[in-house]
Each structure stands twice: as C-alpha cells, then as structure tokens.
Enzyme design. Structure first.
Site, short mmCIF file in Angstrom:
data_model
loop_
_atom_site.label_atom_id
_atom_site.label_comp_id
_atom_site.label_asym_id
_atom_site.label_seq_id
_atom_site.Cartn_x
_atom_site.Cartn_y
_atom_site.Cartn_z
N HIS A 187 3.98 -23.86 -1.10
CA HIS A 187 3.41 -24.97 -0.36
C HIS A 187 2.30 -25.63 -1.17
CE1 HIS A 187 0.35 -26.42 2.70
NE2 HIS A 187 1.34 -27.28 2.76
N ASP A 207 5.31 -32.15 2.28
CA ASP A 207 4.06 -31.66 2.86
C ASP A 207 3.58 -32.60 3.96
OD1 ASP A 207 1.53 -30.57 3.33
OD2 ASP A 207 1.25 -30.07 1.23
N TYR A 217 0.69 -39.55 -14.86
CA TYR A 217 0.93 -38.60 -15.95
C TYR A 217 0.06 -37.35 -15.78
CZ TYR A 217 3.60 -42.02 -18.72
OH TYR A 217 4.53 -42.91 -19.17
#
Length: 143
Positions: free
Chosen positions: A22, A64, A113
C-alpha cells in the site's frame, strides 16, 4: 496460463504488482521514458501501448483512496494545461476500469521523473505517443 487475467500481465509484472505494498508507486512509461537509468526495477512490455498496459494493470491493482492524487501524468512541457490525446485516453480507462475512479492530476516533467525514481517498478511500454506516462499509487483491497 491463468484464467481471468489479462494476457499482458506477464509473470514479471504480476510478481511486481503482487510484491508492491500500500502506497507504493508504479510508473507505466512510454518508449521514450528513461526507465533503466531511473528505475530500481524495470519490467518491459515492448510493442504494447501504455493505454493497453494501464487497462491490464488496473484490472488487478487497487488505486489508493487515502491520497488526493493516486494517478498522475507528466504535464506537457511549456503548456501544463494541455491534455495530450494519450492522457485523455488514460482518463477514460481510469473512469471505466479503476476500483476508485479519480481525476488524473498532472505533475511537472522533472517532478514526474523524481517520483519515478522512487517508484517500486517502472513498466516500460512501446508507447510512441508523447506524454504516454502515468504514475499510479497502489491502494488496499478492503475486506
């Protein structure tokens, strides 16, 4: 072969998705993304579009629900409000397939990035459409 799984979910990808916890991130990256120089783990799906990979991943990966932006794409350089066609396609897939459909948020290129460097895995696709990159945060499967 396994029943009920999208055939794009390779053994290496399934292992990575199952090993994620998670709050871990996965980047689904286009062919131009510097995956190997930025990623701790890279799984390749050469010849597969990022949209097809996203659809396959979201069939098994919960998004999530404890964070405001569990799905992020790279903003267009010089025009952060632009929505490239591949990003619009990502949004349609999230709306249709995700267990927790959300509005995809944007992240500046270098910030994307940086988040990608910390991702649990980068899934390098053969996507050739510019800005075909999306970062997903894994959620939990509720009892």
């Amino acid at each position: 072969m396994l029943r009920g799984l999208n055939p794009l979910l390779s053994p290496d990808l399934l292992h990575a998705l199952r090993a994620m916890g998670h709050g871990d991130d996965i980047v689904i990256a286009d062919a131009n993304f510097p995956a190997h120089s930025n990623g701790q783990r890279v799984v390749r799906l050469d010849g597969i579009t990022a949209t097809a990979a996203l659809e396959a991943v979201l069939q098994v990966l919960p998004l999530d629900s404890f964070v405001p932006d569990p799905a992020l794409t790279m903003e267009a350089v010089g025009n952060p409000s632009e929505i490239p066609p591949v990003v619009a396609a990502f949004q349609e897939i999230v709306n249709e397939v995700a267990d927790n459909p959300v509005k995809i948020a944007g992240l500046e290129r270098h910030a994307f990035y940086e988040r990608g460097r910390k991702a649990f895995v980068i899934l390098q696709t053969g996507e050739t459409r510019l800005y075909g990159n999306i970062l997903l945060k894994k959620g939990v499967i509720k009892p």
